[in-house]
Design a protein around this motif. Structure first.
Motif, PDB file in Angstrom:
ATOM      1  N   UNK A  65       0.838  -1.197   0.000  1.00  0.00           N
ATOM      2  CA  UNK A  65       0.000   0.000   0.000  1.00  0.00           C
ATOM      3  C   UNK A  65       0.869   1.241   0.000  1.00  0.00           C
ATOM      4  N   UNK A  66       0.580   2.147  -0.927  1.00  0.00           N
ATOM      5  CA  UNK A  66       1.174   3.493  -0.978  1.00  0.00           C
ATOM      6  C   UNK A  66       0.061   4.432  -1.430  1.00  0.00           C
ATOM      7  N   UNK A  67      -0.912   4.611  -0.564  1.00  0.00           N
ATOM      8  CA  UNK A  67      -2.175   5.229  -0.965  1.00  0.00           C
ATOM      9  C   UNK A  67      -2.320   6.638  -0.416  1.00  0.00           C
ATOM     10  N   UNK A  68      -2.705   7.537  -1.287  1.00  0.00           N
ATOM     11  CA  UNK A  68      -3.129   8.863  -0.890  1.00  0.00           C
ATOM     12  C   UNK A  68      -4.642   8.947  -0.940  1.00  0.00           C
ATOM     13  N   UNK A  69      -5.236   9.563   0.057  1.00  0.00           N
ATOM     14  CA  UNK A  69      -6.699   9.602   0.145  1.00  0.00           C
ATOM     15  C   UNK A  69      -7.149  10.973   0.600  1.00  0.00           C
ATOM     16  N   UNK A  70      -8.258  11.428   0.038  1.00  0.00           N
ATOM     17  CA  UNK A  70      -8.868  12.683   0.463  1.00  0.00           C
ATOM     18  C   UNK A  70     -10.365  12.447   0.613  1.00  0.00           C
ATOM     19  N   UNK A  71     -10.923  12.956   1.711  1.00  0.00           N
ATOM     20  CA  UNK A  71     -12.372  12.938   1.904  1.00  0.00           C
ATOM     21  C   UNK A  71     -12.818  14.346   2.238  1.00  0.00           C
ATOM     22  N   UNK A  72     -13.880  14.782   1.582  1.00  0.00           N
ATOM     23  CA  UNK A  72     -14.357  16.151   1.732  1.00  0.00           C
ATOM     24  C   UNK A  72     -15.872  16.135   1.812  1.00  0.00           C
ATOM     25  N   UNK A  73     -16.416  16.887   2.766  1.00  0.00           N
ATOM     26  CA  UNK A  73     -17.859  16.934   2.920  1.00  0.00           C
ATOM     27  C   UNK A  73     -18.331  18.247   3.496  1.00  0.00           C
TER      28      UNK A  73
END
Length: 445
Positions: A65-73
């Motif tokens: 795993x080399x994951x970038x994640x963004x969550x926006x609400x």
């Protein structure tokens, strides 16, 4: 792998998946929670940025795993009567670009990137009836870290049950109504467009489906979803009652099972016959209940769920599909114990009981296990946790230590390990080659 082990993994795959889906999801992740459905929250944009890295150190070593994640609400209100919330999440995993020689193309394409609407709903009220319409999380379970009564949620299982609750759960498109009268809480749920579990494909680190059988070609069909029609809706009722310090609830839920079973078909081909496995979602009925009681020195929690209509794997080679219906009961009993100096211990015993006696059942009639969680905080900066889970019936286990460091305002760093051991045909032992070290950096806003 010997022929015996290969057959055992093939016959036991669907059972492992449904048992883990019900029993062990949250025990494998950090303890999380969900706010009440209609709790007031400040309006405005909220979300987080996160980087996650994991290195699998068993042979062959690789970045998993080399994951970038963004969550926006954002949430707000339409005048006085209606409130809304909308949130989405996107991620990209470079591990599936770097590790071209390890992961097959199907896995790389399915797990490299993702986008999901996390919450898209409107809240309102008509008299004493409150309602929520849209994509939402509906959490009925009350056990710390376990999925028993949490029968409505779907889950992303492509990384086993390791992520935290807020990442693991997949919301449902649903209509939900709640009515409160005194100490009684009534809830009705209709899910016209069900979401289903996301499962890993062959070659992924945490693939949990059928395995190839020696002497046969192996083909796994794509995970097709049931047709979107009213006959495939899910619906349920739940009643909660608070009396003399006891928090009690009972529910009934009829649904397409969020987790697939794999129907087997023998296809004549040359030079060897082919076993074609097709994922299917059974129509199941579930009845269950929960209880919570604070005794001062500890909090007692228990849940039980009876499931009818779910098919499980059988060993009889004459069975055309390799599946047979089986009624089952899952239950758990646990205690949450706060101690001095910010220590906390949680212990739980769980079991699945197959009610229909079948000599060729791939699983055992009784499948018990236990979990232990030990948590310690040092002020606002540091938090350590250890989670251990063992399947008593399968003699395999999982160990998850982690350390959190809140090194700045809104920032958190996490360091940990996921270690599996025991029998290779067990719930956890089959991931003995997926032991890994991981880190996470998260900024919340």
């Amino acid at each position: 792998m010997t022929n015996t082990n290969a057959k055992a993994q093939s016959s036991f795959g669907a059972y492992r998946r449904t048992l883990l889906n019900t029993l062990l999801g949250g025990a494998l992740c950090a303890v999380g929670g969900v706010s009440p459905a209609f709790a007031a929250e400040p309006s405005g944009w909220r979300g987080y940025l996160q980087f996650e890295g994991a290195y699998t150190y068993e042979n062959p070593e690789h970045w998993s795993k080399l994951r970038g994640r963004v969550e926006l609400g954002r949430q707000g209100a339409f005048g006085e009567g209606l409130k809304y919330k909308i949130a989405a999440r996107a991620d990209y995993d470079l591990a599936y670009s770097f590790e071209n020689d390890f992961y097959p193309p199907d896995v790389r394409e399915r797990q490299r990137r993702g986008f999901e609407w996390r919450e898209v709903y409107v809240d309102g009220a008509v008299g004493d009836l409150e309602f929520r319409v849209g994509r939402q999380h509906i959490v009925w379970g009350e056990m710390v870290g376990l999925f028993f009564a949490d029968v409505v949620s779907a889950r992303d299982l492509r990384e086993f049950f390791l992520p935290q609750f807020d990442s693991l759960r997949i919301p449902q498109w649903a209509v939900r109504g709640e009515y409160f009268v005194g100490d009684l809480h009534l809830e009705a749920v209709w899910v016209p467009l069900p979401s289903f579990d996301k499962v890993a494909r062959p070659g992924a680190d945490f693939y949990n489906g059928p395995a190839p059988t020696p002497g046969f070609n192996f083909v796994l069909a794509d995970a097709g979803k049931p047709a979107r029609k009213l006959d495939n809706s899910n619906f349920g009722l739940r009643a909660g009652w608070l009396t003399h310090g006891w928090d009690l609830a009972a529910f009934a839920y009829r649904s397409l099972d969020v987790n697939p079973v794999y129907s087997r078909q023998l296809v004549p081909t040359a030079p060897a016959p082919t076993l074609l496995y097709t994922p299917e979602h059974d129509r199941i009925n579930q009845w269950g209940g929960t209880l919570t009681k604070d005794f001062g020195g500890f909090v007692l929690k228990a849940e039980a769920v009876m499931t009818r209509g779910r098919r499980v794997q059988v060993l009889n080679p004459a069975n055309a599909t390799g599946l047979a219906p089986q009624n089952m009961v899952d239950y758990a009993l646990g205690a949450d114990i706060p101690l001095e100096d910010d220590w906390r211990i949680n212990v739980q015993y769980f079991e699945r009981v197959h009610l229909d006696a079948m000599s060729d059942l791939a699983a055992k009639k009784h499948e018990p296990g236990w979990t232990l969680l030990v948590n310690k905080k040092w002020g606002e900066l540091w938090e350590a946790e250890l989670i251990a889970v063992q399947s008593i019936a399968r003699h395999d286990w999982m160990l998850r230590p982690r350390l959190d460091w809140n090194f700045a305002r809104n920032w958190r760093a996490r360091f940990g390990a996921d270690v599996f051991g025991g029998r290779r045909d067990g719930l956890f032992g089959r991931y003995g080659d997926s032991d890994r070290l991981y880190t996470e950096i998260r900024y919340s806003f």
